[in-house]
Design an enzyme around this catalytic site. Structure first.
Site, PDB file in Angstrom:
ATOM      1  N   HIS A 283      -3.797   5.409   4.131  1.00 26.19           N
ATOM      2  CA  HIS A 283      -4.499   4.268   3.525  1.00 26.19           C
ATOM      3  C   HIS A 283      -3.897   2.953   4.001  1.00 26.19           C
ATOM      4  O   HIS A 283      -4.612   2.030   4.420  1.00 26.19           O
ATOM      5  CB  HIS A 283      -4.419   4.405   1.999  1.00 26.19           C
ATOM      6  CG  HIS A 283      -5.369   3.538   1.232  1.00 26.19           C
ATOM      7  ND1 HIS A 283      -4.999   2.321   0.713  1.00 26.19           N
ATOM      8  CD2 HIS A 283      -6.661   3.719   0.857  1.00 26.19           C
ATOM      9  CE1 HIS A 283      -6.015   1.798   0.049  1.00 26.19           C
ATOM     10  NE2 HIS A 283      -7.046   2.625   0.127  1.00 26.19           N
TER      11      HIS A 283
ATOM     12  N   SER B 296     -11.325  -1.329  -0.745  1.00 31.97           N
ATOM     13  CA  SER B 296      -9.990  -1.250  -0.153  1.00 31.97           C
ATOM     14  C   SER B 296      -9.981  -1.833   1.249  1.00 31.97           C
ATOM     15  O   SER B 296      -8.968  -2.390   1.684  1.00 31.97           O
ATOM     16  CB  SER B 296      -9.536   0.215  -0.053  1.00 31.97           C
ATOM     17  OG  SER B 296      -8.935   0.672  -1.225  1.00 31.97           O
TER      18      SER B 296
ATOM     19  N   ASP C  38       0.829  -1.199   0.000  1.00 34.52           N
ATOM     20  CA  ASP C  38       0.000   0.000   0.000  1.00 34.52           C
ATOM     21  C   ASP C  38       0.866   1.252   0.000  1.00 34.52           C
ATOM     22  O   ASP C  38       1.955   1.259  -0.591  1.00 34.52           O
ATOM     23  CB  ASP C  38      -0.962  -0.032   1.195  1.00 34.52           C
ATOM     24  CG  ASP C  38      -2.281   0.661   0.887  1.00 34.52           C
ATOM     25  OD1 ASP C  38      -2.364   1.873   1.114  1.00 34.52           O
ATOM     26  OD2 ASP C  38      -3.206  -0.012   0.398  1.00 34.52           O
TER      27      ASP C  38
END
Length: 444
Positions: free
Chosen positions: A224, A398, A187
């Site tokens: 994220h 996600s 990520d």
């Protein structure tokens, strides 16, 4: 074409496309492929090169050279009385070919536009009597992005949650879940300086998230990877979780670069499970470098489960690499955990659905300026700015993806299965409790 029920508006897609193009080097480096009828953005690609299966490189180079020589010969014949006829390029320019991983090469082009070159390789050219190779031998070097096809994963921007909150879904009731299992999160990286470090994040390691800037300024997609690592840990509190920063350029990277980095990660990190919340729509046949990597490399590493987000376009269009057969592709459920989230992609290529709406987990503390409607003008007088204090609420495939990755890790520690076997067993369980109109479902 029917209107998408819940895909993001084109304005948001364009905002995210512009962001990805800037991050990857600008319009000189990045091409935007659009649907010929609707004008909708399909994918981003690297200009000036194509990916080619290794065994086809000599044939592809021959096709391209023959075409170039034929075009140059026709042009020079028409200008045969002139003294400035073109010479062939030097060999070093003509033969610029780079290895990506075993089985696939990056071939640089001279003058031809990427998709013109791909058409030539596939179909040949009748005028110059050049036969093509057919489909499956060459493809663009796609941009792979945590926002999907330049706009759709995550489905929303994060919302701040006050200090003292708890993760949602809640922590596993088994404090030993995931013991002895390693999950690698591919990520943006990890916020290694979390001020409010939740207890479930203790021991999580990783490369620094560069989108968390000095002064705790949060760029788009900052946090994220941190949020995803927290979700894995909520499902598998004892798992060894390591976060790699492979989407550090504004949440994007080239397919060729990503595959190289994944290959190194498998060799160096020895993961049992890989969680990747990124992808794109693609040229016909999907992501060539990923396909070759799966065939030539991943399958030789026994037992690794590759868990990938299905994307947030709200339709059944293939989203890669989630649509590849060697992945576990994860869609998102709505807040009731009984219906599919409106933003989630769907179809027979999606293996399983898991909670992915209004999830809460660890997030960098700092100041975030919103980039998308309705949090920017003209809806608001100026862009909304929020200060985060260590937790956020976020939605998207996600985030359903690390739920499944964590559940695989938890099962591995409980049963002794390897990643692929644990994934297969959980998918069988999910199919047995399938929700009509949704599909196979896994719940924490």
């Amino acid at each position: 074409m029917a209107e998408k029920p819940a895909g993001k508006s084109r304005s948001i897609q364009q905002i995210q496309t512009d962001h990805a193009v800037r991050a990857l080097g600008g319009a000189d480096e990045v091409g935007v492929r659009r649907d010929g009828e609707t004008g909708e953005i399909q994918y981003l690609y690297r200009k000036g090169c194509i990916l080619v299966r290794e065994e086809a490189v000599p044939h592809v180079r021959s096709i391209l050279d023959r075409y170039e020589e034929s075009v140059r010969g026709r042009r020079d014949y028409g200008d045969r009385d002139r003294d400035d006829r073109t010479d062939p390029p030097p060999a070093r320019e003509r033969d610029r070919i780079e290895q990506v991983v075993n089985g696939v090469r990056l071939v640089w082009l001279r003058g031809l536009e990427t998709h013109d070159a791909l058409d030539l390789v596939r179909e040949g050219n009748e005028e110059f009597d050049i036969p093509g190779l057919g489909a499956g031998w060459a493809a663009p070097d796609h941009a792979v992005h945590i926002a999907g096809d330049a706009g759709h994963c995550p489905a929303t921007e994060p919302e701040p949650i006050g200090p003292g909150g708890a993760p949602y879904p809640p922590m596993s009731a088994d404090p030993a879940a995931g013991a002895g299992v390693k999950v690698v999160v591919v990520d943006t990286g990890l916020d290694t300086e979390l001020t409010a470090n939740p207890f479930w994040m203790r021991g999580v390691t990783g490369e620094r998230d560069p989108l968390v800037r000095p002064g705790r300024v949060l760029d788009p997609y900052a946090g994220h990877g941190t949020f995803i690592a927290g979700l894995v840990r909520a499902m598998a509190p004892r798992a060894e979780v390591h976060v790699l920063s492979l989407f550090a350029r504004g949440g994007a990277t080239w397919e060729s670069t990503l595959v190289q980095n994944l290959d190194r990660a498998v060799a160096a990190e020895y993961p049992d499970v890989i969680s990747m919340s990124a992808g794109t729509r693609a040229y016909a046949g999907g992501l060539l470098a990923f396909k070759v990597w799966g065939e030539e490399r991943l399958r030789h590493h026994k037992g690794i489960a590759l868990v990938v987000a299905a994307g947030n376009d709200g339709d059944r269009t293939f989203f890669w690499p989630a649509a590849a057969p060697f992945t576990v592709s994860v869609g998102a459920l709505g807040t009731d955990w009984r219906s599919r989230a409106e933003f989630s992609n769907f179809g027979g290529w999606v293996d399983v659905y898991a909670p992915g709406t209004d999830l809460v987990n660890a997030f960098p503390d700092g100041k975030f300026t919103y980039q998308e409607p309705p949090n920017i003008p003209p809806t608001l007088p100026q862009a909304r700015v929020e200060t985060f204090a260590g937790l956020a609420m976020w939605s998207g495939t996600s985030f359903s993806t690390p739920i499944v990755a964590g559940m695989i890790a938890a099962r591995m520690s409980r049963t002794g299965e390897n990643g692929r076997d644990a994934a297969a067993a959980l998918l069988a369980q999910a199919r047995a409790q399938a929700v009509p109109g949704v599909g196979a479902v896994l719940l924490p």
